[in-house]
Write a protein that holds these residues in place. Structure first.
Motif, short mmCIF file in Angstrom:
data_model
loop_
_atom_site.label_atom_id
_atom_site.label_comp_id
_atom_site.label_asym_id
_atom_site.label_seq_id
_atom_site.Cartn_x
_atom_site.Cartn_y
_atom_site.Cartn_z
N THR A 70 3.34 0.89 -3.01
CA THR A 70 4.49 1.05 -3.88
C THR A 70 4.90 -0.29 -4.49
O THR A 70 5.23 -0.38 -5.67
CB THR A 70 5.65 1.65 -3.08
OG1 THR A 70 5.20 2.84 -2.44
CG2 THR A 70 6.83 1.95 -3.97
N TYR A 119 11.18 6.99 -5.40
CA TYR A 119 10.35 7.63 -6.42
C TYR A 119 11.18 8.65 -7.18
O TYR A 119 11.96 9.38 -6.55
CB TYR A 119 9.13 8.31 -5.78
CG TYR A 119 8.01 7.34 -5.49
CD1 TYR A 119 7.20 6.88 -6.52
CD2 TYR A 119 7.77 6.88 -4.20
CE1 TYR A 119 6.17 5.99 -6.27
CE2 TYR A 119 6.74 5.99 -3.94
CZ TYR A 119 5.95 5.55 -4.98
OH TYR A 119 4.93 4.66 -4.74
N ASP A 136 -1.01 12.59 -4.77
CA ASP A 136 -0.42 11.39 -5.35
C ASP A 136 0.92 11.02 -4.73
O ASP A 136 1.39 9.91 -4.90
CB ASP A 136 -0.22 11.59 -6.86
CG ASP A 136 -1.54 11.53 -7.59
OD1 ASP A 136 -2.48 10.94 -7.03
OD2 ASP A 136 -1.63 12.09 -8.70
N ASP A 137 1.56 11.97 -4.07
CA ASP A 137 2.89 11.66 -3.56
C ASP A 137 2.89 11.22 -2.10
O ASP A 137 3.95 11.09 -1.51
CB ASP A 137 3.86 12.83 -3.80
CG ASP A 137 3.25 14.16 -3.40
OD1 ASP A 137 2.06 14.19 -3.06
OD2 ASP A 137 3.97 15.17 -3.42
N VAL A 152 0.67 2.98 8.04
CA VAL A 152 0.41 3.91 6.94
C VAL A 152 1.73 4.36 6.34
O VAL A 152 2.64 4.73 7.05
CB VAL A 152 -0.37 5.12 7.50
CG1 VAL A 152 -0.33 6.27 6.53
CG2 VAL A 152 -1.78 4.73 7.84
N GLY A 153 1.83 4.31 5.01
CA GLY A 153 3.02 4.81 4.34
C GLY A 153 4.23 3.90 4.42
O GLY A 153 5.35 4.34 4.21
N SER A 154 4.03 2.61 4.69
CA SER A 154 5.19 1.74 4.84
C SER A 154 5.64 1.14 3.51
O SER A 154 6.62 0.43 3.46
CB SER A 154 4.89 0.64 5.86
OG SER A 154 3.70 -0.03 5.51
N TYR A 197 5.56 2.21 -12.01
CA TYR A 197 6.90 2.76 -11.84
C TYR A 197 7.88 1.64 -12.14
O TYR A 197 7.65 0.50 -11.72
CB TYR A 197 7.11 3.26 -10.42
CG TYR A 197 6.37 4.53 -10.12
CD1 TYR A 197 6.92 5.77 -10.45
CD2 TYR A 197 5.11 4.51 -9.53
CE1 TYR A 197 6.24 6.94 -10.19
CE2 TYR A 197 4.43 5.68 -9.28
CZ TYR A 197 5.00 6.89 -9.61
OH TYR A 197 4.32 8.06 -9.35
N GLN A 250 -2.08 8.05 4.56
CA GLN A 250 -1.57 9.38 4.96
C GLN A 250 -2.54 10.48 4.55
O GLN A 250 -2.77 11.44 5.27
CB GLN A 250 -0.19 9.61 4.32
CG GLN A 250 0.89 8.75 4.97
CD GLN A 250 2.18 8.68 4.15
OE1 GLN A 250 2.19 8.98 2.95
NE2 GLN A 250 3.26 8.28 4.79
N GLN A 306 -5.98 1.02 -4.84
CA GLN A 306 -6.50 1.48 -3.56
C GLN A 306 -7.47 2.64 -3.76
O GLN A 306 -8.49 2.73 -3.10
CB GLN A 306 -5.33 1.94 -2.69
CG GLN A 306 -5.67 2.12 -1.23
CD GLN A 306 -4.42 2.36 -0.40
OE1 GLN A 306 -3.35 2.62 -0.93
NE2 GLN A 306 -4.56 2.26 0.91
N VAL A 353 11.84 4.37 -0.63
CA VAL A 353 10.57 3.88 -0.09
C VAL A 353 10.63 2.39 0.18
O VAL A 353 10.07 1.89 1.15
CB VAL A 353 9.42 4.22 -1.05
CG1 VAL A 353 8.11 3.63 -0.56
CG2 VAL A 353 9.29 5.72 -1.20
N SER A 410 -8.61 3.26 6.18
CA SER A 410 -7.35 2.88 5.54
C SER A 410 -6.15 3.12 6.45
O SER A 410 -5.05 3.36 5.99
CB SER A 410 -7.16 3.65 4.24
OG SER A 410 -8.13 3.26 3.30
N1 ATP Z 1 4.35 9.14 -6.29
C1 ATP Z 1 5.07 9.30 -5.16
N2 ATP Z 1 6.11 10.15 -5.14
C2 ATP Z 1 6.83 10.31 -4.03
N3 ATP Z 1 6.60 9.69 -2.87
C3 ATP Z 1 5.59 8.81 -2.81
C4 ATP Z 1 4.77 8.57 -3.96
N4 ATP Z 1 3.82 7.68 -3.61
C5 ATP Z 1 4.06 7.35 -2.31
N5 ATP Z 1 5.11 8.02 -1.82
C6 ATP Z 1 5.66 7.90 -0.47
O1 ATP Z 1 6.10 6.58 -0.34
C7 ATP Z 1 5.79 6.05 0.94
C8 ATP Z 1 5.05 4.72 0.78
O2 ATP Z 1 3.79 4.94 0.17
P1 ATP Z 1 2.77 3.75 -0.10
O3 ATP Z 1 1.64 4.36 -0.86
O4 ATP Z 1 3.47 2.62 -0.69
O5 ATP Z 1 2.29 3.41 1.39
P2 ATP Z 1 1.27 2.30 1.89
O6 ATP Z 1 2.02 1.34 2.68
O7 ATP Z 1 0.48 1.79 0.75
O8 ATP Z 1 0.35 3.14 2.85
P3 ATP Z 1 -1.23 3.09 3.12
O9 ATP Z 1 -1.49 2.05 4.09
O10 ATP Z 1 -1.52 4.42 3.68
O11 ATP Z 1 -1.87 2.87 1.81
C9 ATP Z 1 4.97 7.09 1.67
O12 ATP Z 1 5.79 7.69 2.65
C10 ATP Z 1 4.61 8.10 0.61
O13 ATP Z 1 4.67 9.38 1.14
#
Ligand code: ATP
Ligand code: ATP
Ligand code: MG
Lengths: 588, 584
Positions: free
Chosen positions: B383, B350, A479-480, B377-379, B392, A485, B423, B357, A510
């Motif tokens: 969030t 977070y 979840d984090d 990924v992860g941008s 959140y 990723q 997602q 983030v 994805s």
């Molecule tokens: N619950 C959480 N607690 C801590 N860190 C988090 C949490 N959820 C996401 N992150 C971190 O926040 C960052 C952004 O995550 P997010 O899920 O928004 O990415 P994304 O743009 O949707 O990526 P993807 O295309 O892979 O779905 C990532 O680096 C992730 O590791």
């Protein structure tokens, strides 16, 4: 889940025998502790004798010497009994705990080896209940109920023998009651067992649903599903409660019956001695000793009754646990799985998850070793199913699947899957470090291999940013970290195993295009000479493969290389044409 | 802490059950009176025997014996009532507290789950409430029993001889001292044991829910090893608790033996002195054996109490943590209500982490706009959605919907306005129909279901299943294909009339043709839309696309322009066609 079916109490006792294979290792301990049981009953038996002697010859005759001696003897008995009881309990309980520990592991191992089909049918939450709280019940019941009831039985026997030695007339009267007692026990414990079994089924369902809701709490919130989930939860909770309330009634009535019968027996004995036509005259000492014996007789019986619920709990748990041990839905085959070449062949394979509705029909294709195959088709056409068959998660197909010309049927599934790496559609991240999630704890996979794999799939970049990098502890479900990723980690997981055959089921769906391109190139480099099966929706990925199989409704419509299929002007051609109609530079 | 915890728990779930307890206590009192009357009768019979039969008594004695039998019969009824009346409320309060806590849990904010971990919460939820039930049923029964029996017997015994009573009870003082010494240790061990069981449950749950993946990876070995480690800890703590218990409980039995010894010796002496009768010794012994059971249960009561205290501590967070709520304190300034969404200077980290983030995020979305979001990924794409739906909470005064700070709105009202397709799809182990109607205010008509399924491009497949809408889809939708799961989850969106639609990478598992049809359907919903996607074909259709990089808006504009400026977005996307042309 199987429906609860009550068994006779005595048949249940036989079930206890099934525990033996797990207890065998502790044979010596058990023998030693059983040797202590007669000691306890002899000690128990001697108490009324001491009482009788002391009263008749000490107290009544005013002999202070006999009184002191009697008291001393009593003291010794009390102390010795305490020690023996303590030692006996520790010995048996230790054996029980060890048995529970071993049995739990072998049940979990068993469950993990059961086929995917079995797991499709059974909720994991219910299986968790089997492996955890059913065992807790079992150990609780064994320790506090069953084992001490063996001691109780010993005390009981001691009391019966004592009774006869004292006065056999009275003893016979007392024993007349016993058949009623046994009848009562048998009758009520059956009812008890039934409601308890029902309760176990209900609690498993409740736990499974709780688990579902908690894992999906975001979905519940986002869909405003509170009312629906609460309703269902309440319903399951009440069903569980009602089942338990039924067993409370059975338990209460049983306990009270035995208690009542004990009193009635004392009354009966007394009545017999004082009845108008009575001729025998019994000494007060005998009477006191006798009442003591009747107490000794019924105390353990009452204890037993008190423990019937526990005993039934143990039987129920044993029932539930062994019903899983008795399930042998394994995937057959234990031959070696030496994959040297990585040649894959499907010969006339048909398969159905739920017969008679076919999922795959008459599939024929072959992938020469080192080649790549793309599976193309609309959603639900059976692409992932092909992979599940190839990795031997499901059997029961018609036709033949061959790897390196060896039939899949004969191979050991686990050994096979060690050689094949799969990136499945559903990504799972486990609680543990990033390294653990990539290597999955396999001893052959070194840290260096893990990091190399992560670099190949572009995961290294974000991992380095995590506090602790590869040692960062991921939360359950991942979840984090972001979904993309997670996908990269699952990808690295497959690469790290350095397989002969690799299967990618939408492994980069994805992932952003820039990373995807890098990954595709890395794979090409990495997997020259290895067999690759790809399921993808990205045309660029598909076109790179040596051959393409087009699937529709579980049938292969055509197979061949990209150019070949285009020339054929079949289904693939029309699909391709449609997609490329206005995008000519895609062909570049 | 646990003192107030106990009081709160009792107030919420126990006190309302007082009629049950009252009835139970009454029955228990009668039961005890009967069982104490029986030795009285026995005593008089034995006394008479000793003194020799006189004709007058000869008629009396058999009647006394019959009375004992009658009382035994009465006992059966009263005693079973007492047990039922006291055990049922235990079951009732277990159920009501479970339901109550479930309601709270489902309304706790997301960071609560992050903090504890799901498996841990489940184990607290399912195991610890059971401990409380035991205390409030079994414990209560034992305590009442103890009170009644000791009151009655003490009275009777004192009537016979004061000093004999006191000396017979001397060992009990010893027992209380021992209890005080052993109990704190016992509690510490018990807590460790409960924690170990929790961890084991955790591991097993994780393993079993993901058994497919573990089997696929052939990593059964290593997971078995992890479980074995936890299992070993459970065993070790079990043994520690056991050792203390076995030292302790037989000791209780031994101490009652000691009491009987004192009665024999001192009482015997008193008889020789002619101060009490021989029948008194018999009665004393019977009283002591009546006392023995509840007295040994003191240890059990204390153990049960300790366990329930630990359990209370473990479920404490469910009661004390704040639920999701509308925050009045942050009635931030009203933003322009012509904008559907407005984000001002939002930075987000977070809870419990250090890395931010989203950074200084500013964004305005007009009513009816279709906004695409892309980025590596992860941008931070997902969030953004979690914040908009208050999974959140953002800082106050940064995120506005229809001109109102979203923090001032009740989270549930807010989410009713927004349709958010996550997602990660979550489906329930139920029928297709139940999954689709989940969370709707009214039961949907078959037509509405069909229409939503048609829009989500899944109708044909549903109609192809043998059981159609009643098909059980298995745990997490196991019996559906990846694309089917995704579209079933999307069909939920079409069952709602949202103002704002959030789609998080929801087209990743469907083929391009289906994707194009789905987008057409989304447009028909006529609402403001934000789509996270990696696919050019999707982004191409958006009015505007945000390009996120490390939580900042790196660039924005129509997608073709973006590609021009950022070739890295183009790399693979150019190979895909514009779906509109397919539908022509
Ligand atoms: N619950 C959480 N607690 C801590 N860190 C988090 C949490 N959820 C996401 N992150 C971190 O926040 C960052 C952004 O995550 P997010 O899920 O928004 O990415 P994304 O743009 O949707 O990526 P993807 O295309 O892979 O779905 C990532 O680096 C992730 O590791
Ligand atoms: N475990 C299962 N039990 C019963 N039916 C199943 C199971 N798994 C899949 N199916 C059914 O089999 C069919 C083929 O599923 P499969 O997962 O192979 O499709 P797919 O081609 O991979 O689709 P997608 O592109 O959506 O992933 C689907 O109709 C699905 O409902
Ligand atoms: Mg995301």
């Amino acid at each position: 889940m199987s429906k609860p079916r009550p068994k006779r109490f005595w048949a249940d006792l036989k079930d206890l025998v099934r525990l033996w294979p797990f207890l065998k290792a502790h044979k010596k301990t058990l023998i030693l502790s059983s040797c202590l049981i007669p000691v306890i009953s002899v000690l128990q038996m001697s108490v009324p004798f001491i009482l009788k002697r002391t009263i008749d010859q000490g107290v009544l005759k005013g002999d202070f010497h006999v009184l002191t001696l009697g008291a001393l003897a009593y003291l010794i008995v009390v102390i010795v009994e305490y020690c023996v009881r303590a030692v006996q309990t520790v010995l048996t309980s230790r054996a029980v705990f060890q048995m529970i520990r071993d049995m739990r592991m072998s049940l979990i191992d068993h469950i993990m080896r059961l086929s995917a089909r079995y797991h499709d049918k059974n909720l994991s939450g219910a299986l968790v209940t089997r492996a955890t709280s059913d065992f807790d019940n079992l150990s609780e019941s064994l320790n506090q109920g069953v084992l001490s009831s063996v001691v109780d039985l010993a005390v009981l026997t001691g009391a019966v023998v004592g009774l006869f030695l004292l006065d056999w007339h009275l003893a016979l009267i007392t024993l007349c009651v016993l058949p009623f007692v046994l009848l009562t026990i048998n009758l009520f414990s059956k009812a008890l067992k039934q409601s308890m079994l029902l309760a176990r089924v209900k609690i498993a369902a409740l736990n499974a649903y709780t688990q579902e809701c908690l894992y999906g709490v975001n979905t519940v919130k986002v869909l405003s599903g509170h009312k629906d989930s609460e309703q269902k939860f309440d319903k399951l909770t009440l069903e569980y409660r009602d089942a338990q309330m039924k067993s409370v009634v059975a338990d209460a009535v049983l306990f009270s019956l035995l208690d009542g019968i004990a009193s009635i027996t004392i009354g009966l004995v007394l009545w017999f001695t004082v009845r108008p036509s009575a001729e025998t005259f019994l000494s007060a000492g005998i009477m006191i000793a006798f009442v003591q014996y009747v107490q000794n007789l019924f105390d353990p019986l009452k204890q037993l009754a008190n423990k019937i619920a526990m005993l039934q709990g143990a039987f129920t748990a044993i029932d539930r646990v062994f019903s899983i041990f008795d399930t042998h839905e394994f995937i057959g085959g234990d031959g070696p799985a030496e994959i040297l070449m990585g040649k894959v062949e499907f010969v006339d394979v048909s398969f159905a998850y739920n017969p008679p509705t076919p999922t795959l029909q008459n599939l024929n294709f072959a992938i020469p070793s080192g080649d790549s195959l793309a599976l193309v088709g609309t959603t639900g056409s059976g692409k992932s199913t092909i992979i599940k068959l190839l990795s031997k998660l499901y059997t029961g197909y018609e036709g033949e699947i061959l790897i390196d010309d060896q039939p899949l049927n004969a191979m050991d599934g686990v050994a096979l899957r060690r050689k094949i790496a799969i990136v499945p559609q559903d990504i799972v991240i486990f609680k543990g470090s990033v390294s653990f999630n990539i290597g999955l704890g396999e001893p052959e996979i070194t840290q260096a291999m893990i990091e190399e794999a992560a670099k190949y799939v572009e995961a290294d970049r974000f991992i380095q940013k995590l506090p602790g990098a590869y040692n960062y502890q991921l939360r359950e479900g991942g979840d984090d970290i972001s979904v993309g990723q997670r996908q990269l980690i699952a990808f690295a997981r497959a690469i790290a195993r350095n397989p002969k055959i690799i299967i990618l089921d939408e492994a980069t769906s994805s992932v952003d295009p820039a990373s995807d391109a890098i990954i595709q190139k890395a794979i090409e480099k990495l997997f020259t000479g290895r067999t690759l099966i790809v399921i993808a929706h990205r045309l660029s990925t598909i076109r790179r493969c040596d051959s393409i199989a087009v699937l529709e409704k579980g049938r292969i419509l055509e197979t061949g290389a990209h150019d070949e299929l285009i020339r054929k002007q079949g289904k693939y051609y029309s699909l391709h044409e449609k997609l490329l109609h206005d995008d000519p530079d895609a062909l570049a | 802490m646990s003192q107030t915890g106990m009081r709160r728990f009792a107030k919420l779930f126990v006190f309302e059950l007082w009629p049950w307890y009252l009835g139970g206590a009454a029955c228990l009192a009668v039961t005890n009176m009967i069982s104490l009357e029986i030795p009285q009768l026995a005593k008089s019979i034995v006394n008479h025997l000793h003194e020799g039969l006189t004709t007058a008594d000869g008629d009396q004695l058999p009647k006394l014996a019959l009375a004992i039998m009658g009382l035994g019969l009465a006992q059966i009824f009263v005693r079973s009532s007492s047990r039922i009346l006291i055990f049922w409320p235990g079951r009732k309060l277990e159920a009501s507290s479970k339901s109550y806590i479930f309601r709270r849990v489902m309304r706790l904010p997301q960071y609560f789950f992050d903090r504890f971990g799901m498996g841990d919460l489940i184990s607290r939820f399912s195991n610890d409430l059971g401990q409380l039930r035991i205390f409030f049923a079994f414990g209560v029964l034992q305590i009442l029993n103890l009170i009644f029996i000791s009151a009655f017997t003490l009275y009777q015994m004192l009537k016979v001889h004061k000093y004999l009573t006191l000396s017979a009870l001397a060992p009990i003082i010893l027992m209380l001292i021992i209890t005080r010494i052993i109990m704190p240790r016992m509690q510490a061990f018990t807590r460790k044991n409960q924690e170990a069981v929790g961890l084991l449950t955790n591991r097993v749950t994780e393993t079993f829910t993901n058994i497919h993946v573990i089997q696929t990876n052939a990593s059964e070995r290593s997971f078995l090893k992890l479980i074995a480690e936890e299992n070993e800890k459970v065993y070790a703590t079990d043994m520690k608790v056991l050792l203390l218990r076995t030292l302790f409980f037989p000791l209780m039995t031994a101490l009652t033996g000691l009491s009987q010894l004192i009665v024999l010796f001192y009482g015997g002496y008193l008889v020789t002195q002619g101060l009490i009768s021989i029948g008194d010794i018999l009665a004393f012994n019977i009283y002591l054996s009546y006392l023995a059971f509840p007295l040994t249960s003191i240890g059990i009561i204390i153990a049960v109490y300790q366990r329930s205290k630990t359990a209370l501590e473990r479920i404490e967070p469910f009661f004390t943590s704040d639920l999701e709520h509308a925050r009045q304190d942050s009635a931030g300034a009203l933003a322009s209500s012509a904008l559907q969404v407005e984000i001002k200077n939002l930075s987000f980290t977070y809870p419990g982490t250090e890395h931010s983030v989203l950074n200084e995020f500013n964004l305005s979305i007009h009513v009816g706009e279709m906004l695409g979001v892309c980025g590596a990924v992860g941008s931070g794409k997902s969030t953004l959605f979690s914040i908009l739906t208050r999974l959140y909470d953002p800082p106050a005064g940064t995120v506005f919907l229809d001109g109102k700070d979203i923090l001032t709105e009740d989270p549930q009202d807010l989410r009713d306005k927004i349709a958010y397709a996550l997602q990660k799809v979550h489906l329930f182990s139920a029928t297709l129909k139940e999954n689709l109607s989940f969370g709707l205010k009214a039961t949907p008509s078959p037509e509405a279901l069909t229409a939503a399924a048609r829009s989500a491009q899944i109708l044909k497949e549903i109609e192809g299943f043998p059981e159609q809408w009643e098909t059980q889809i298995g745990e997490k939708g196991l019996r559906l294909s990846g694309g089917q799961k995704q579209r079933l989850a999307l069909a939920r969106v079409f069952m709602r009339r949202p103002k704002l639609l959030l789609l998080d990478d929801v087209l990743s598992a469907v083929d391009n043709l289906t994707e194009a049809r789905l987008i057409q359907e989304f447009r028909r919903l006529n609402c403001t839309m934000i789509i996270n996607s990696h696919r050019g074909s999707v982004l191409d259709l958006c009015d505007r696309v945000l390009y996120l990089k490390d939580g900042r808006i790196f660039d924005q504009g129509p997608f073709p322009e973006l590609i021009g400026r950022h070739p890295e977005l183009q790399e693979e996307i150019h190979e895909q066609a514009a779906p509109e042309t397919i539908l022509g």
